[in-house]
Design an enzyme around this catalytic site. Sequence first.
Site, PDB file in Angstrom:
ATOM      1  N   ASN A 216       0.715  -1.101  -0.079  1.00  0.00           N
ATOM      2  CA  ASN A 216       0.082   0.043  -0.117  1.00  0.00           C
ATOM      3  C   ASN A 216       0.974   1.256  -0.043  1.00  0.00           C
ATOM      4  O   ASN A 216       2.035   1.144  -0.114  1.00  0.00           O
ATOM      5  CB  ASN A 216      -0.831  -0.080   1.090  1.00  0.00           C
ATOM      6  CG  ASN A 216      -0.068  -0.144   2.399  1.00  0.00           C
ATOM      7  OD1 ASN A 216       0.581   0.730   2.737  1.00  0.00           O
ATOM      8  ND2 ASN A 216      -0.516  -1.196   3.349  1.00  0.00           N
ATOM      9  N   ILE A 313      -2.789  -7.940  13.649  1.00  0.00           N
ATOM     10  CA  ILE A 313      -1.813  -7.653  14.601  1.00  0.00           C
ATOM     11  C   ILE A 313      -2.272  -6.830  15.708  1.00  0.00           C
ATOM     12  O   ILE A 313      -2.230  -7.097  16.992  1.00  0.00           O
ATOM     13  CB  ILE A 313      -0.392  -6.816  14.304  1.00  0.00           C
ATOM     14  CG1 ILE A 313      -0.015  -7.882  12.827  1.00  0.00           C
ATOM     15  CG2 ILE A 313       0.270  -6.639  15.370  1.00  0.00           C
ATOM     16  CD1 ILE A 313       1.080  -7.032  12.277  1.00  0.00           C
ATOM     17  N   LYS A 345     -14.413  -0.132  14.241  1.00  0.00           N
ATOM     18  CA  LYS A 345     -13.122  -1.032  14.323  1.00  0.00           C
ATOM     19  C   LYS A 345     -12.753  -0.899  15.837  1.00  0.00           C
ATOM     20  O   LYS A 345     -12.015  -2.138  15.991  1.00  0.00           O
ATOM     21  CB  LYS A 345     -12.135  -0.266  13.485  1.00  0.00           C
ATOM     22  CG  LYS A 345     -10.815  -0.877  13.490  1.00  0.00           C
ATOM     23  CD  LYS A 345      -9.693  -0.150  12.577  1.00  0.00           C
ATOM     24  CE  LYS A 345      -8.613  -0.837  12.468  1.00  0.00           C
ATOM     25  NZ  LYS A 345      -7.577  -0.320  11.355  1.00  0.00           N
TER      26      LYS A 345
END
Length: 413
Positions: A216, A313, A345
């Site tokens: 990205n 993670i 989130k």
Amino acid sequence: MGVGESGAALSGKRVLLVVGGGIAAVKIPDLIRRLRERGASVSPVLTRAGAEFVTPLSLSALAEEKVYTELFDLTDEAEMGHIQLSRQADIVLVAPATANLMARMVAGMADELATTVLMATDKPVMIAPAMNVRMWEHPATQRNLKQLRADGVLVAGPNEGSMACGEFGPGRMAEPLEIVDALGRHFGSGPLAGKRAIVTSGPTHEPIDPVRYIANRSSGKQGHAIARALGDLGADVVLVSGPTALPDPPGVETVHVETAVEMRDACEAALPADIAVCAAAVADWRAEAAGQKLKKQEGQPLPQLALAENPDILAGLAGRTTGRPELVIGFAAETQNVVEYATAKRKKKGCDWIVANDVSPATGTFGGDRNAVTLISAGEPETWPPMAKTEVAERLADRIAWYFGHDGPGAPE
């Protein structure tokens, strides 16, 4: 770090100051004065090149100590050998650390008093590099810097700015107060002293074949700035960095990785920690990498990539039943409905805070030097004005310090 904080850390400390040969040596008298203001004693070792810019008399007058210059001065060897000189201090500071002096340190040379002392010492060593921007960016200097860090040498600076040669860029020696603050952090001063932090930064590269990968646009600038800001407040920081073009932040242990799996493993290896800041833009998927380069075949079907989900993670750190960092902070890079998606989130990942930012192409956030974020915690979302990524990092680090200083999740206005 102010005079009080660095003074508390440096009071009674003994600094063996190796003065290298560069125009930045003219700042050394002020550095000595600043160190002594904070209660440190300074014993100068003046290189032959350094004596071209400052005199032994001026350094001796300011330090109120003998200035050591010659390896084979029999009087000095009788009174204090270079072995004793190298070990009586609490830290050895090299300022300015020129390209030549850095190279000699890496090579393990002991051709004058300064390099012999550096070889003989069993104390921590800190360098304050100073040189022309082209010399700083030269591959040889960067290799030497990497090796010195690997050898455990601490680094303060350099800064970016105008130089005596008329050029502009990185390579300017850190200012005396910045070096003093770096020494203070080393000796445990700052509101986050005693806390250990893990910071992830940059992208991950997930190989498709030996020459291609999925990635990205993350530059790592925000994550690296956070690692440095936490270190500036006294935290013991491990930066787990994906591939970036950025130098390692000074005073921070940096672990370089490429893939998401490597990043997860490095974070787990860095535990236990009090703080985890997951600022890296980790690829969601990885491919089943081909052993050879995939070739384009005229008239043949396009190769099909078999994708697998990468480890999460942030969720992994936040969801640990044992050894969970007390404060786990994630980042949410969104292009629409930024606060809404980031709030969801935070709940899904189980982290304490989320730093949400808009990375739409028009914002210039990816790869740029500025950011506009919203801090989402258990309370009301708090939107910060657009500012430099370094300022975002400092503000976030201050909030983290406030959290640990007040034993609670709130934050000051």
